[in-house]
Design an enzyme around this catalytic site. Structure first.
Site, PDB file in Angstrom:
ATOM      1  N   ASP A 121       0.823  -1.208   0.000  1.00 19.04           N
ATOM      2  CA  ASP A 121       0.000   0.000   0.000  1.00 19.04           C
ATOM      3  C   ASP A 121       0.855   1.255   0.000  1.00 19.04           C
ATOM      4  OD1 ASP A 121      -2.058   1.783   0.110  1.00 19.04           O
ATOM      5  OD2 ASP A 121      -2.682   1.306   2.143  1.00 19.04           O
ATOM      6  N   ASP A 163      -1.669   5.095  -5.617  1.00 15.55           N
ATOM      7  CA  ASP A 163      -2.066   4.321  -4.446  1.00 15.55           C
ATOM      8  C   ASP A 163      -2.225   2.845  -4.819  1.00 15.55           C
ATOM      9  OD1 ASP A 163      -3.116   3.285  -2.153  1.00 15.55           O
ATOM     10  OD2 ASP A 163      -4.894   4.551  -2.101  1.00 15.55           O
TER      11      ASP A 163
END
Length: 395
Positions: free
Chosen positions: A48, A280
């Site tokens: 992440d 992201d």
């Protein structure tokens, strides 16, 4: 000739990564595996770039759902673990200060929580233990992994999960935002990632993602996978604390530019509001600014002859071929990411002509470029140098 010379110099400036790890993918989320503790327990974690904390499920966690690992990590069963503050069952020689700035010292533990935009959250307490990134995907890879990346690392030991975290395959999450307490910073501090910063920062990393997996590489790029030389976009480090926010200069829907005349300055500004436009890897889809919705709809209809919809729809082979490639151009103006329909459209199971559009034009502030925007590129995240390297690649 000048242009070719420029590209040659840019390519020369990128170091080829010598340490790399295979990734797996499940339902649009990309994972890496690591070993924790002694005896080592294999954990599967979401990669992440949109968050900074690392945490995974620990025993006991009775309401944490079912995940990938056959067993959860238990600090009480690891001979190398230590809890940041004294907890029942641990010795008195544990450290007495919280490692994470976001932790709250409460009686015998340093507690932390993380909330995510889609509504999920977790609660945890700080633990430090030996962690090793796995070079493979099974129990036999531990010994082969040891020479590369074994460090003492402080992470969150999750005791409560809500939302999607209770249903996902992964046991936890590896936060890759830039921070001094990230796993990559820990590798750097232990000298594992040291090299000449004139080429690439020690804690830079690259992601080369495919629908089924891909690669993560440290301190350089995956040059052998590049189809063209890597170019470098400028990071906006003023509005984000460790997030990888790029500065959008233009967006194209097929052959139509939405931001190329004087009346569209507001669209460029929309990309820059809030956190800006972030890359992201913890988000499957791509979310563009709501301010573009009408212009995007008009361009889509002109290119395809169909109304733009974020819902499931049926496309003939001819209609499929007319779907546009989306292109985002970043500062300094010659760097871009292209998103073809095979990345932003998801076919319904069963081999039908029913597809779901995974591009949304409804983000209230800024934009989020998720995994479907990143696929097909090797992307080098280098916070220290203030750049994002982008190269089309066969990952």
């Amino acid at each position: 000739m000048i242009r070719l010379l420029l590209l040659f110099r840019v390519a020369d400036a990128v170091r080829n990564a010598t340490v790399r790890w295979p990734l797996s993918a499940h339902t649009g989320t990309h994972h890496i595996q690591l070993w924790v503790g002694q005896p080592p327990v294999l954990q599967t974690l979401i990669l992440d770039t949109g968050s900074r904390l690392s945490a995974w499920v620990c025993e006991p966690c009775p309401h944490c759902g079912q995940h990938q690992s056959a067993r959860y990590y238990d600090p009480l069963q690891s001979s190398t673990s230590s809890v940041t503050l004294k907890v029942h069952g641990f010795s008195d020689n544990n450290t007495t200060t919280c490692q994470f700035p976001v932790s709250v010292r409460e009686q015998s533990q340093c507690l932390l929580q993380q909330h995510y935009t889609e509504g999920s959250r977790w609660s945890a307490y700080e633990v430090t233990d030996l962690v090793t990134l796995s070079v493979g995907h099974d129990e036999d890879d531990y010994e082969a992994s040891l020479p590369y990346s074994t460090v003492a690392f402080t992470f969150g030991c999750q005791t409560k999960l809500t939302g999607l975290f209770t249903k996902q395959l992964a046991d936890g999450i590896l936060g890759l935002e830039y921070s001094e307490f990230s796993f990559l910073s820990t590798l750097r501090d232990h000298g594992i990632l040291s090299l000449n910063e004139a080429e690439t920062s020690p804690d830079a990393f690259s992601l080369c993602l495919t629908p089924t997996g891909g690669w993560m590489a440290l301190s350089g790029a995956l040059l052998e996978k590049h189809q063209t030389p890597m170019l470098h976009a400028t990071l906006n480090r003023q509005t984000t604390k460790g997030m990888y926010s790029v500065i959008v200069q233009a967006i194209w829907v097929g052959t139509l530019c939405l931001t190329c005349d004087e009346t569209t300055d507001e669209f460029i500004q929309a990309f820059a509001t809030g956190r800006g436009t972030i890359l992201d890897s913890g988000t499957t889809d791509t979310f563009l600014p709501q301010a573009l919705a009408d212009a995007f709809q008009e361009a889509w209809e002109e290119q395809t002859g169909r109304q733009f919809t974020e819902r499931t729809g049926s496309y003939t082979e001819r209609e499929w071929k007319r779907l546009p490639v989306l292109t985002l151009v970043f500062e300094p103006g010659h760097v871009n990411i292209t998103i073809p329909p095979e990345h932003y459209m998801e076919r319904k199971a069963g081999g039908t002509n029913i597809w779901s559009n995974r591009i949304y034009v409804d983000e209230p502030e800024g934009a989020v470029l998720g995994i479907n925007a990143m696929m097909g590129h090797d992307i080098l995240f280098d916070w220290k140098r203030g750049t994002i390297g982008i190269a089309p690649a066969q990952c």
